[in-house]
Design a protein around this motif. Structure first.
Motif, mmCIF file in Angstrom:
data_model
loop_
_atom_site.group_PDB
_atom_site.id
_atom_site.type_symbol
_atom_site.label_atom_id
_atom_site.label_comp_id
_atom_site.label_asym_id
_atom_site.label_seq_id
_atom_site.Cartn_x
_atom_site.Cartn_y
_atom_site.Cartn_z
ATOM 1 N N MET A 643 25.259 38.112 44.647
ATOM 2 C CA MET A 643 25.330 37.030 43.497
ATOM 3 C C MET A 643 27.071 36.769 43.171
ATOM 4 O O MET A 643 27.317 35.898 42.479
ATOM 5 N N GLY A 644 27.860 37.533 44.117
ATOM 6 C CA GLY A 644 29.082 37.320 43.883
ATOM 7 C C GLY A 644 29.985 38.113 42.862
ATOM 8 O O GLY A 644 31.148 37.958 42.463
ATOM 9 N N ILE A 645 29.327 39.217 42.360
ATOM 10 C CA ILE A 645 29.779 39.973 41.259
ATOM 11 C C ILE A 645 31.176 40.868 41.925
ATOM 12 O O ILE A 645 32.028 40.855 41.191
ATOM 13 N N VAL A 646 30.989 41.412 43.221
ATOM 14 C CA VAL A 646 31.957 42.137 43.817
ATOM 15 C C VAL A 646 33.289 41.233 43.789
ATOM 16 O O VAL A 646 34.653 41.745 43.575
ATOM 17 N N ASP A 647 33.443 39.953 44.259
ATOM 18 C CA ASP A 647 34.461 38.935 44.229
ATOM 19 C C ASP A 647 35.155 38.748 42.883
ATOM 20 O O ASP A 647 36.086 39.012 42.848
ATOM 21 N N ILE A 648 34.166 38.910 41.862
ATOM 22 C CA ILE A 648 34.768 38.774 40.714
ATOM 23 C C ILE A 648 35.450 40.027 40.187
ATOM 24 O O ILE A 648 36.522 40.334 39.556
ATOM 25 N N LEU A 649 35.039 41.127 40.611
ATOM 26 C CA LEU A 649 35.473 42.402 40.210
ATOM 27 C C LEU A 649 36.867 42.571 40.783
ATOM 28 O O LEU A 649 38.011 43.134 40.276
ATOM 29 N N HIS A 650 37.004 42.036 42.007
ATOM 30 C CA HIS A 650 38.197 42.157 42.873
ATOM 31 C C HIS A 650 39.276 41.308 42.147
ATOM 32 O O HIS A 650 40.553 41.765 41.897
ATOM 33 N N LYS A 651 38.800 40.218 41.675
ATOM 34 C CA LYS A 651 39.811 39.312 40.722
ATOM 35 C C LYS A 651 40.073 40.125 39.501
ATOM 36 O O LYS A 651 41.362 39.860 39.163
ATOM 37 N N LEU A 652 39.487 40.721 38.679
ATOM 38 C CA LEU A 652 39.450 41.274 37.720
ATOM 39 C C LEU A 652 40.510 42.605 37.736
ATOM 40 O O LEU A 652 41.011 42.973 36.606
ATOM 41 N N SER A 653 40.265 43.023 38.889
ATOM 42 C CA SER A 653 41.379 44.345 39.105
ATOM 43 C C SER A 653 42.884 43.947 39.231
ATOM 44 O O SER A 653 43.522 45.026 39.057
ATOM 45 N N GLN A 654 42.899 42.516 39.577
ATOM 46 C CA GLN A 654 44.509 42.058 39.221
ATOM 47 C C GLN A 654 44.782 41.654 37.732
ATOM 48 O O GLN A 654 45.799 41.002 37.593
ATOM 49 N N SER A 655 43.797 41.724 36.753
ATOM 50 C CA SER A 655 43.823 41.273 35.445
ATOM 51 C C SER A 655 45.246 42.013 34.576
ATOM 52 O O SER A 655 45.630 43.007 35.016
ATOM 53 N N PRO A 656 45.945 40.864 33.961
ATOM 54 C CA PRO A 656 47.079 41.563 33.221
ATOM 55 C C PRO A 656 46.530 42.460 31.962
ATOM 56 O O PRO A 656 47.603 43.352 31.443
ATOM 57 N N ASP A 657 45.320 42.404 31.670
ATOM 58 C CA ASP A 657 45.034 43.304 30.696
ATOM 59 C C ASP A 657 44.595 44.626 31.379
ATOM 60 O O ASP A 657 43.620 44.796 32.089
ATOM 61 N N SER A 658 45.447 45.683 30.842
ATOM 62 C CA SER A 658 45.011 46.798 31.677
ATOM 63 C C SER A 658 43.622 47.558 31.618
ATOM 64 O O SER A 658 42.840 47.969 32.332
ATOM 65 N N ASN A 659 43.033 47.329 30.259
ATOM 66 C CA ASN A 659 41.751 47.844 30.099
ATOM 67 C C ASN A 659 40.817 47.168 30.745
ATOM 68 O O ASN A 659 40.064 47.954 31.598
ATOM 69 N N LEU A 660 40.873 45.849 31.098
ATOM 70 C CA LEU A 660 39.907 45.264 31.862
ATOM 71 C C LEU A 660 40.307 45.464 33.385
ATOM 72 O O LEU A 660 39.040 45.746 34.373
ATOM 73 N N CYS A 661 41.466 45.555 33.921
ATOM 74 C CA CYS A 661 41.784 46.029 35.136
ATOM 75 C C CYS A 661 41.150 47.492 35.236
ATOM 76 O O CYS A 661 40.620 47.457 36.693
ATOM 77 N N ASP A 662 41.274 48.204 34.663
ATOM 78 C CA ASP A 662 40.934 49.755 34.939
ATOM 79 C C ASP A 662 39.220 49.700 35.076
ATOM 80 O O ASP A 662 38.890 50.508 35.992
ATOM 81 N N LYS A 663 38.759 49.019 34.195
ATOM 82 C CA LYS A 663 37.065 48.918 34.548
ATOM 83 C C LYS A 663 36.547 48.195 35.526
ATOM 84 O O LYS A 663 35.714 48.798 36.348
ATOM 85 N N ALA A 664 37.376 47.121 35.968
ATOM 86 C CA ALA A 664 37.012 46.653 37.202
ATOM 87 C C ALA A 664 37.243 47.609 38.477
ATOM 88 O O ALA A 664 36.695 47.611 39.400
#
Length: 673
Positions: A643-664
């Protein structure tokens, strides 16, 4: 024989009274105007202080004739004036007298009289109108039915000190609520009445002050205007402060303290302003001392409760001023000593009104203890306080019961007290009693307090559950009153937190899925949020999640879909995604998500949402679905990758929000493990 003789004597007496009264009425119909005038003057003298005579004259039809004479153009001004005086005297009798006068349409006749050019007649009409409008049986609306009346009264204010006194009194009695305040304000009440505060007449100053207190109550527009009004070069708040000094009459001190209180509560004066902290608050505390009359103590305590209600700093200052907390305990011992009160009439009055003192004390204790733990402790440690509150819950007076529940609710915000005093006094028992067939206003506060008693650390939770609380609360969720629906569902939410499976099953059974869906589509946002909170608490711990979803899964998934598709705010959507995350944590329940492509697409959508809260909540769903150590994780991971979830996780792992980044990053590790 004796009985008969007495009865005939009574009849003779009554016929004599009505005969003499009939004579007064007959004279009103004399063709000679001078005799009519003398008849009205004699009638005036006969009715002063004689309620029986007043009632007789009304029954015999004096009122329509007096009103006729009052309105006749051919009547002399003196006759009209005397008619208005007699009517005013009749109005000073019983409430039934006032009702009779209203039935004869006295108000339009008197208002018409105000158009006269004769000041004495105008004053007599105003005095009578004042007496009628200050009666509890007179509808205030009668002052506002004709739009020309208020501006005309404003114009009459300058005529004499009597017109000033009576008109201000009429205004203050007939100003009930924002609509009336707006009408008076728009017709220049503030400007027309302000200069009366410096009148040489004490009565005029007092009535003007009372006018300002009713105009400013819960009215920011009026209050903001009052702050900037100048009278003889002095601002109104400064004038009010002068009027609450100790050398002024008590009535004046209290009313000016009310004006400043209402202006403060309406946001026109800051709570840390010296005129509040150093003048108004100490004045109101003074009014609570036992030297004051009952009415003054009641008014002082209730006004102080209103002043400090939203402000923790004022609560702290009040609590240490003149031993207020201990002083209020005297409100429950009133009258303290019968022998000390020489005035028997006063004692009788005070005994009848002592419940008003208890109500005022409960209200003030509720405000004092609203925020501060130390103050609550002091209140509860005051002699027999908990016993007094518990007794208050079963008083016959609805107002005392309501104030006692409010007080208890305020004190129930303390974790410490819930665990100790509330348990020692088994407060839940009288509270459950109060919740049976109480008026809505009591139910709202009592059910709100029940929410606190049902928190998981409260020792009262178990006995409350055993006493049939589930059915009672489920019943409240069906109320037409939104505050009761909120409290019913809120208490159930607290009840369901970390509860046993049996309690959760009881809640679902009593509530029914139909009612649950009704609440999820409730127009009141608070009801919706608390219902989602209840669902979230029901769907916690795996065995419970699986059990509930096995019986109600289809309907719950349907409800979740509807909310995620609907026009709801961020908090509602976040709470709904958290429910999905809980479902995803179940062993068998997670399949309900995996087999629902529509829901999966929604989770994917919210992972890419612009709001971090929603992204995080969607991330929790994904983490619970792909967790490695659980059976079937590989298949779930594969489906989500497609479904493309992994691609989204890669994007979120670069998020400026540390909490979101860690969860991804944590979620991506599940794919790598």
């Amino acid at each position: 024989m004796q009985g008969l003789a007495q009865r005939s004597y009574c009849l003779v007496m009554f016929s004599e009274v009505t005969a003499s009264s009939r004579h007064y009425v007959d004279r009103l119909f004399d063709p000679d105007p001078q005799k009519v005038l003398q008849g009205v003057i004699d009638m005036k003298n006969a009715v002063i202080g004689n309620n029986k005579q007043k009632a007789n004259l009304i029954v015999l039809g004096a009122v329509p004739r007096l009103l006729y004479l009052l309105q006749q153009e051919t009547s002399s001004t003196e006759l009209k004036t005397e008619c208005a005086v007699v009517l005013g005297s009749l109005a000073m009798g019983t409430e039934n007298n006032v009702k009779s006068l209203l039935d004869c349409h006295i108000i339009p006749a008197l208002l018409q009289g105000l158009l006269s050019l004769d000041l004495k007649f105008i004053e007599a009409c105003l005095r009578c109108l004042r007496t009628i409008f200050t009666s509890p049986v007179t509808p205030e609306e009668l002052l506002y039915t004709d739009a020309t009346v208020i501006p005309h009264l404003m114009a009459l204010l300058s005529k004499s000190r009597y017109t000033q006194e009576y008109i201000c009194q009429i205004f203050s009695h007939c100003c009930k609520g924002p609509d009336h305040q707006t009408i008076l304000f728009n017709h220049g009440a503030v400007q027309n009445i302000a200069h009366l505060l410096t009148s040489v007449s004490y009565k005029v100053r007092m009535q003007a002050l009372k006018c300002f207190s009713v105009l400013a109550f819960e009215n920011p527009q009026v209050s903001m205007t009052l702050v900037n009004v100048l009278v003889d070069g002095e601002l109104l708040p400064q004038i009010f402060v002068k009027m609450l000094q100790r050398d002024k009459p008590i009535e004046m001190q209290l009313t000016s303290a009310k004006c400043l209180t209402y202006m403060c509560r309406a946001g026109a004066i800051r709570t840390d302003d010296n005129c509040i902290v150093l003048k108004t608050l100490p004045c109101l505390v003074r009014m609570c001392s036992k030297e004051r009359l009952l009415e003054e103590r009641v008014e002082g305590a209730e006004t102080l409760a209103y002043l400090i209600e939203p402000d923790v700093e004022l609560q702290r200052i009040a609590s240490i001023t003149d031993h207020l907390i201990a002083m209020l305990a005297d409100y429950f011992k009133y009258p303290s000593s019968v022998s000390a009160i020489t005035d028997i009439k006063r004692l009788d009055h005070d005994l009848k009104h002592a419940h008003e003192l208890r109500q005022a004390a409960f209200k003030l204790y509720a405000s004092l203890g609203a925020n501060d733990e130390d103050i609550r402790k002091k209140i509860i440690e005051t002699e027999n306080m908990m016993d007094r509150i518990v007794t208050g819950l079963s008083e016959s007076s609805v107002k005392v019961r309501l104030a006692a529940v409010r007080c208890l609710h305020s004190l129930s915000r303390s974790v410490q007290q819930l665990r100790t005093s509330f348990q020692d006094h088994a407060v839940w028992k009288p509270l459950m009693k109060v919740l049976q067939n109480a008026p809505d206003e009591i139910l709202v506060v009592a059910s709100s307090m029940l929410c606190n008693l049902l928190l998981e650390f409260s020792p009262s939770k178990e006995p409350i559950l055993e006493s049939g609380a589930v059915e009672l609360l489920c019943g409240l969720t069906q109320s037409e009153n939104p505050a009761l629906r909120v409290n019913g569902i809120w208490a159930l939410m607290n009840m369901a937190f970390q509860a046993e499976q049996k309690i959760k099953a009881d809640i679902l059974r009593s509530l029914s899925t139909e009612q649950l869906f009704r609440l999820l589509s409730d127009s009141d946002l608070n009801v919706l949020m608390k219902t989602l909170g209840l669902l979230r608490n029901l769907l916690s711990t795996r065995p419970h999640i699986d059990k509930i979803m096995s019986t109600h899964g289809k309907q719950i998934m349907q409800a979740v879909t509807l909310i995620l598709e609907g026009e709801h705010n961020i908090e509602v959507k976040e709470q709904t995604l958290c429910i999905l995350a809980n479902i995803a944590d179940g062993t068998t329940a997670k399949e309900l998500i995996m087999t629902n492509d529509d829901i999966l697409q929604k989770i994917k959508y919210y992972m890419g949402h612009s709001h971090v809260k929603l992204q995080l909540a969607a991330m929790f769903c994904i983490s619970n679905l792909i967790w490695n150590e659980e059976e079937g994780s590989q298949e779930r991971q594969d489906k989500l990758r497609d479904m493309g979830i992994v691609d989204i996780l890669h994007k979120l792992s670069q998020s400026p929000d540390s909490n979101l980044c860690d969860k991804a990053k944590t979620a991506l590790q599940q794919y790598l493990a």
